[in-house]
Enzyme design. Structure first.
Site, PDB file in Angstrom:
ATOM      1  N   ASP A  34       0.822  -1.205   0.000  1.00 56.09           N
ATOM      2  CA  ASP A  34       0.000   0.000   0.000  1.00 56.09           C
ATOM      3  C   ASP A  34       0.859   1.259   0.000  1.00 56.09           C
ATOM      4  OD1 ASP A  34      -2.024  -1.725   0.148  1.00 56.09           O
ATOM      5  OD2 ASP A  34      -2.748  -1.125   2.143  1.00 56.09           O
ATOM      6  N   ALA A  35       1.943   1.200   0.773  1.00 53.96           N
ATOM      7  CA  ALA A  35       2.775   2.396   0.919  1.00 53.96           C
ATOM      8  C   ALA A  35       3.361   2.808  -0.434  1.00 53.96           C
ATOM      9  CB  ALA A  35       3.902   2.119   1.916  1.00 53.96           C
ATOM     10  N   ASP A  38       0.604   4.304  -2.499  1.00 49.62           N
ATOM     11  CA  ASP A  38       0.335   5.662  -2.015  1.00 49.62           C
ATOM     12  C   ASP A  38       1.406   6.630  -2.504  1.00 49.62           C
ATOM     13  OD1 ASP A  38      -1.779   4.583  -0.727  1.00 49.62           O
ATOM     14  OD2 ASP A  38      -0.885   4.644   1.278  1.00 49.62           O
ATOM     15  N   SER A  83     -35.865  -6.681 -14.049  1.00 40.98           N
ATOM     16  CA  SER A  83     -35.765  -7.403 -12.796  1.00 40.98           C
ATOM     17  C   SER A  83     -35.455  -8.867 -13.110  1.00 40.98           C
ATOM     18  CB  SER A  83     -37.105  -7.271 -12.102  1.00 40.98           C
ATOM     19  OG  SER A  83     -36.924  -7.282 -10.743  1.00 40.98           O
ATOM     20  N   GLU A 114     -23.779 -17.277 -10.291  1.00 42.64           N
ATOM     21  CA  GLU A 114     -22.952 -16.366  -9.487  1.00 42.64           C
ATOM     22  C   GLU A 114     -23.799 -15.795  -8.356  1.00 42.64           C
ATOM     23  OE1 GLU A 114     -21.650 -12.819 -11.579  1.00 42.64           O
ATOM     24  OE2 GLU A 114     -23.363 -12.987 -12.913  1.00 42.64           O
ATOM     25  N   LYS A 116     -25.967 -13.528  -6.024  1.00 39.67           N
ATOM     26  CA  LYS A 116     -26.831 -12.366  -6.230  1.00 39.67           C
ATOM     27  C   LYS A 116     -26.495 -11.393  -5.111  1.00 39.67           C
ATOM     28  CE  LYS A 116     -31.629 -11.023  -6.987  1.00 39.67           C
ATOM     29  NZ  LYS A 116     -31.687  -9.896  -6.067  1.00 39.67           N
ATOM     30  N   ASP A 118     -26.572  -8.335  -2.660  1.00 40.42           N
ATOM     31  CA  ASP A 118     -27.616  -7.499  -2.074  1.00 40.42           C
ATOM     32  C   ASP A 118     -27.093  -6.069  -1.982  1.00 40.42           C
ATOM     33  OD1 ASP A 118     -29.945  -6.751  -0.964  1.00 40.42           O
ATOM     34  OD2 ASP A 118     -29.610  -7.703   0.978  1.00 40.42           O
ATOM     35  N   ARG A 137     -30.523   2.281 -11.060  1.00 39.18           N
ATOM     36  CA  ARG A 137     -31.499   1.538 -11.836  1.00 39.18           C
ATOM     37  C   ARG A 137     -32.800   2.326 -11.969  1.00 39.18           C
ATOM     38  NH1 ARG A 137     -35.660  -2.114 -10.657  1.00 39.18           N
ATOM     39  NH2 ARG A 137     -35.965  -3.610 -12.336  1.00 39.18           N
ATOM     40  N   GLU A 175     -23.429  -4.308  -9.486  1.00 35.91           N
ATOM     41  CA  GLU A 175     -24.021  -4.048  -8.187  1.00 35.91           C
ATOM     42  C   GLU A 175     -22.997  -3.361  -7.297  1.00 35.91           C
ATOM     43  OE1 GLU A 175     -27.041  -5.246  -8.492  1.00 35.91           O
ATOM     44  OE2 GLU A 175     -27.891  -5.244  -6.479  1.00 35.91           O
ATOM     45  N   TYR A 227     -21.742  -7.500 -13.869  1.00 33.83           N
ATOM     46  CA  TYR A 227     -22.272  -8.794 -14.305  1.00 33.83           C
ATOM     47  C   TYR A 227     -23.043  -8.738 -15.622  1.00 33.83           C
ATOM     48  CZ  TYR A 227     -26.041  -6.707 -11.527  1.00 33.83           C
ATOM     49  OH  TYR A 227     -26.952  -5.853 -10.993  1.00 33.83           O
ATOM     50  N   LYS A 291     -27.776 -17.872 -15.153  1.00 31.51           N
ATOM     51  CA  LYS A 291     -27.955 -17.333 -16.500  1.00 31.51           C
ATOM     52  C   LYS A 291     -27.631 -18.386 -17.536  1.00 31.51           C
ATOM     53  CE  LYS A 291     -26.574 -12.962 -14.576  1.00 31.51           C
ATOM     54  NZ  LYS A 291     -25.585 -11.939 -14.381  1.00 31.51           N
ATOM     55  N   LYS A 315     -33.476 -17.551  -4.590  1.00 30.14           N
ATOM     56  CA  LYS A 315     -33.390 -16.760  -3.350  1.00 30.14           C
ATOM     57  C   LYS A 315     -33.062 -17.671  -2.174  1.00 30.14           C
ATOM     58  CE  LYS A 315     -35.192 -12.610  -4.412  1.00 30.14           C
ATOM     59  NZ  LYS A 315     -35.287 -11.471  -3.587  1.00 30.14           N
ATOM     60  N   CYS A 409     -32.666  10.684  32.024  1.00 29.23           N
ATOM     61  CA  CYS A 409     -31.913   9.434  31.854  1.00 29.23           C
ATOM     62  C   CYS A 409     -32.609   8.325  32.630  1.00 29.23           C
ATOM     63  CB  CYS A 409     -30.491   9.617  32.369  1.00 29.23           C
ATOM     64  SG  CYS A 409     -29.569   8.077  32.455  1.00 29.23           S
ATOM     65  N   CYS A 412     -30.245   7.223  35.811  1.00 26.43           N
ATOM     66  CA  CYS A 412     -29.914   8.065  36.955  1.00 26.43           C
ATOM     67  C   CYS A 412     -30.920   9.192  37.176  1.00 26.43           C
ATOM     68  CB  CYS A 412     -28.519   8.651  36.795  1.00 26.43           C
ATOM     69  SG  CYS A 412     -28.434   9.920  35.510  1.00 26.43           S
ATOM     70  N   CYS A 427     -27.572  11.642  28.228  1.00 28.40           N
ATOM     71  CA  CYS A 427     -27.698  11.936  29.650  1.00 28.40           C
ATOM     72  C   CYS A 427     -26.597  12.935  29.983  1.00 28.40           C
ATOM     73  CB  CYS A 427     -27.512  10.650  30.460  1.00 28.40           C
ATOM     74  SG  CYS A 427     -27.189  10.960  32.201  1.00 28.40           S
ATOM     75  N   CYS A 432     -23.436   9.693  36.206  1.00 27.35           N
ATOM     76  CA  CYS A 432     -24.438   8.649  35.942  1.00 27.35           C
ATOM     77  C   CYS A 432     -23.821   7.255  36.019  1.00 27.35           C
ATOM     78  CB  CYS A 432     -25.040   8.886  34.551  1.00 27.35           C
ATOM     79  SG  CYS A 432     -26.051   7.527  33.951  1.00 27.35           S
TER      80      CYS A 432
HETATM   81  S1  IVH Z   1     -28.227 -10.084 -13.699  1.00 24.12           S
HETATM   82  C1  IVH Z   1     -30.577  -8.721 -17.327  1.00 24.12           C
HETATM   83  N1  IVH Z   1     -26.586 -10.740 -11.773  1.00 24.12           N
HETATM   84  O1  IVH Z   1     -30.725  -8.288  -8.769  1.00 24.12           O
HETATM   85  C2  IVH Z   1     -29.651  -9.129 -16.228  1.00 24.12           C
HETATM   86  N2  IVH Z   1     -28.350  -9.245 -11.262  1.00 24.12           N
HETATM   87  O2  IVH Z   1     -33.610  -8.827  -8.693  1.00 24.12           O
HETATM   88  C3  IVH Z   1     -30.233  -8.829 -14.934  1.00 24.12           C
HETATM   89  N3  IVH Z   1     -28.361  -8.449  -8.938  1.00 24.12           N
HETATM   90  O3  IVH Z   1     -31.753  -5.776 -10.980  1.00 24.12           O
HETATM   91  C4  IVH Z   1     -29.377  -8.784 -13.792  1.00 24.12           C
HETATM   92  N4  IVH Z   1     -26.567  -9.554  -8.299  1.00 24.12           N
HETATM   93  O4  IVH Z   1     -29.650  -5.315  -9.488  1.00 24.12           O
HETATM   94  C5  IVH Z   1     -27.668 -10.027 -12.113  1.00 24.12           C
HETATM   95  N5  IVH Z   1     -25.017 -11.373 -10.178  1.00 24.12           N
HETATM   96  C6  IVH Z   1     -26.105 -10.667 -10.522  1.00 24.12           C
HETATM   97  C7  IVH Z   1     -26.786  -9.850  -9.597  1.00 24.12           C
HETATM   98  C8  IVH Z   1     -27.918  -9.157 -10.013  1.00 24.12           C
HETATM   99  C9  IVH Z   1     -27.525  -8.719  -7.936  1.00 24.12           C
HETATM  100  C10 IVH Z   1     -29.531  -7.554  -8.830  1.00 24.12           C
HETATM  101  C11 IVH Z   1     -29.702  -6.617 -10.000  1.00 24.12           C
HETATM  102  C12 IVH Z   1     -31.088  -6.911 -10.542  1.00 24.12           C
HETATM  103  C13 IVH Z   1     -31.745  -7.533  -9.358  1.00 24.12           C
HETATM  104  C14 IVH Z   1     -32.904  -8.379  -9.785  1.00 24.12           C
END
Ligand code: IVH
Length: 669
Positions: A34-35, A38, A83, A114, A116, A118, A137, A175, A227, A291, A315, A409, A412, A427, A432
């Site tokens: 890192d140094a 930097d 979605s 892969e 998903k 959050d 989005r 993401e 992705y 996919k 999920k 508080c 106390c 407080c 206290c």
């Molecule tokens: S593929 C057309 N891959 O999940 C391709 N989405 O519930 C669509 N998300 O809107 C997305 N990880 O924001 C894809 N490895 C991943 C993902 C991913 C998270 C999110 C993405 C999407 C939402 C759908």
């Protein structure tokens, strides 16, 4: 240096920095410490400061610019951000495969799986390899411009490499997320500063991306996985795997857990495995995205208005549960901050029984409108602390009253106030007992004074019996005093007294971190100890002098000055000194000013000293440390992987020192 030389060196430095970014973020095999990294950035920054007309937007130094006028302006997505369809069981996945077979009976399907993530879906646009726009989005058709904020994320390259760098207009999607460890650290820092914390990494990431000031986003530890490439088939890729490889070759980070699965059974096995491993990922994933690998098959399958037919999200089992809030208690923290806590009907969540959940502060309670008697949905994600997602409004019992924050508080009875601009009520009673207990707990904790055996129950009793009224009282306890407490025998009492005695020698840095001074934790304690060397000198320092110390900002300086200005705190420190607690930094004794008038430059990684420690050592002996080498530099201290600055030193005939030569110079070998 001539302008032409500077231009060449700047180009060279940018190229090297981009290269190291690529190795670090995409390949996860950094080649420099890192140094050293930097150092490159600092050299570039110095050169750009000297030749401002050579600064360009895509320079690695320009990740934080001003606040552009188009931040949050609507951006229409050229291809809708759809979605995903959901699956929650292996049977759902089999049904997905069966649907594919029905749509294209002749198709032979292989998949890529892969995690998903959050986080927040974003679209990045590159024009001939330059990052020109980033958007949220939004509703899938229209998002918001967040270019300036995304540019601050170090793993978002400002320029692409390889074949994708020549594409006139490239849109990639991914993401943005906050790694769990960074999230926890951020919350600790917010907590310490008395600011509102985030309930989970996703909210923290969303908050960071939605900042109106990109400089704040830059300080939030965000990361990204890409992705998706819009219109990937037009770029000549045959499969999704090719697409991912091209993203990586371009310097864009993809998920290393992405895996090709040739059969649906392999997909199911992947999903099961990832669900078992989800807590070890380091970031929140709420499922697996599956996919179809072949892009021609993707194209033929097409999309509904809602989701692509060639992908599905598996999920993970929810880590949510509903339970009833029995009461809302208010707890007192070590700085007097009052934190509301929901007492729950115990409920099991992902293998742990949850009885309490923090409601953080008044605004958070009001926002969620949590009331005693409510049924709430709670969530626990991985190692993240459980939190209330929402109240189930339909199940609110009649007569449930909105929560009113107490103005006294609860421990106390002292007056509580909510200072302007702060999230917490506090407080105001310095005496206290609840605050004292929290402070003692922190004082004795592992990373502070590290007092073994000073547990919850000992602290409770010591305070309640009036044996300990401040930190110094700990050191006057006798074995008899402690043996008189419940659950303490002679032997365990002796152990505790010995552990307290042993903590006398922890040194100034630990002591400062242990005192519970607002904004002063472990790291700031070390910086202050290195700079001032003794409690006496620190206490005598004016606020302005504090603010000048390396790594100490004006806010910390204000807080430290306020702490020492308080007579009660001075009395406490006198007490600690009388009790024999070490109040000096072990190596920071008043040093002979043998380096007075000398200017140093540090470069590379030194064998034992950190950059800060080396700087502190030089400064303590009267020397000065500057960033770049010039004829005025007296010494360049060079460690491993010393780069350009060592070259400069040789060129200018500046003396070079190793770490041990530096130590010899100050007689600290
Ligand atoms: S593929 C057309 N891959 O999940 C391709 N989405 O519930 C669509 N998300 O809107 C997305 N990880 O924001 C894809 N490895 C991943 C993902 C991913 C998270 C999110 C993405 C999407 C939402 C759908």
């Amino acid at each position: 240096m001539t302008r032409a030389d500077a231009a060449q060196r700047i180009a060279e430095l940018r190229e090297r920095i981009h290269h190291h970014d690529y190795l670090y973020y995409v390949e996860a095999r950094p080649e420099v410490a890192d140094a050293e990294y930097d150092r490159l950035v600092r050299e570039l920054r110095d050169l750009e400061a000297a030749f401002p007309d050579l600064v360009t937007d895509d320079s690695p130094t320009q990740r934080v610019g001003g606040t552009p006028a188009d931040l949050f302006k609507p951006v229409a997505h050229r291809v809708a951000m759809l979605s995903l369809d959901n699956a929650t069981s292996a049977d759902d996945l089999r049904e997905f495969a069966a649907r594919l077979g029905r749509a294209l009976p002749a198709g032979r399907f292989a998949y890529v799986c892969e995690p998903k993530i959050d986080g927040l879906g974003v679209a990045l646009c590159y024009a001939r390899g330059r990052f020109v726009r980033g958007a949220t989005r939004g509703d899938g058709r229209v998002g918001e411009d967040i270019t300036a904020n995304l540019r601050t994320i170090r793993s978002v390259p400002t320029v692409l490499r390889g074949a994708l760098a020549t594409v006139p207009e490239l849109e990639v999607r991914g993401e943005v997320f906050m790694p769990r460890a960074e999230f926890a650290a951020l919350n600790r820092a917010l907590e310490e500063a008395g600011e509102a914390t985030f309930a989970n990494p996703r909210n923290a990431a969303a908050g960071a991306v939605r900042q109106k000031d990109p400089a704040i986003t830059a300080r939030r530890p965000l990361d990204i996985f890409l992705y998706h490439v819009s219109l990937a088939d037009t770029l000549g890729f045959a499969t999704y795997r090719d697409t991912l490889a091209a993203l990586r070759a371009a310097g864009l980070r993809t998920n290393p857990k992405a895996e090709r699965c040739d059969t649906l059974e392999a997909v199911i096995a992947y999903c099961e495995r990832l669900e078992r491993e989800r807590d070890g990922l380091g970031y929140d994933a709420d499922g697996v995205v599956i996919k179809v690998d072949a892009l021609d098959l993707q194209k033929r399958l097409g999309s509904t208005t809602h989701h692509p037919r060639w992908a599905i999200a598996f999920k993970f089992a929810a880590r949510q549960a509903t339970t009833v809030v029995r009461a809302i208690d208010v707890q007192v923290g070590k700085t007097g901050a009052l934190t509301p806590v929901a007492k729950l009907e115990p409920v099991e969540l992902a293998g742990v029984v949850i009885r309490n959940v923090s409601l953080h502060n008044e605004d958070e309670i009001r926002k969620k409108d949590v009331r005693a008697g409510d049924t709430v949905l709670i969530e626990r994600a991985g190692d993240v602390i459980p939190y209330v997602v929402q109240v189930i409004a339909a199940r609110r019992p009649p007569g449930a009253e909105p929560f009113r924050f107490p103005e006294r508080c609860p421990a106390c009875g002292g007056a509580a106030t909510r200072p302007e601009g702060e999230a917490h009520w506090r407080c105001t009673n310095g005496g206290c007992p609840a605050q004292l207990k929290e402070r003692l707990r922190h004082f004795g904790s592992r990373r502070a004074m590290d007092i073994e055996h000073l547990g919850e129950s000992a602290i409770e009793q010591l305070v309640d019996k009036g044996l300990v009224k401040d930190f110094a009282d700990l050191y006057t306890l006798s074995v008899d005093d402690v043996a008189g407490l419940e659950r303490f025998a002679e032997k365990s009492a002796a152990n505790l007294v010995a552990a307290i005695a042993a903590s006398r020698g922890r040194g100034l840095a630990r002591l400062l971190g242990a005192l519970g001074i607002r904004l002063v934790g472990e790291r700031v304690g070390e910086l202050l100890a290195a700079r001032f060397g003794s409690l006496g000198r620190l206490a005598a320092a004016a606020e302005a002098e504090l603010a000048e110390a390396h790594g100490i900002g004006p806010e910390i300086a204000r807080s430290v000055a306020a702490f020492f200005a308080n007579p009660a705190n001075r009395a406490l420190l006198d007490g600690l000194e009388r009790a024999g607690v070490a109040t000096t930094a072990p190596v920071a004794a008043a040093a002979p000013q043998v380096l007075a008038g000398k200017t140093f430059v540090l470069t590379g990684t030194l064998p034992t000293l950190s950059r800060d420690a080396a700087r502190a050592l030089i400064e303590r002996h009267g020397g000065r440390v500057t960033a770049s080498v010039s004829r005025k530099t007296d010494y360049v201290v060079a460690g491993e992987a010393a780069g350009g600055k060592a070259d400069d030193a040789r060129r200018l005939g500046v003396a070079m020192l190793t770490e041990s030569e530096l130590l010899a110079l100050v007689h600290e070998t």
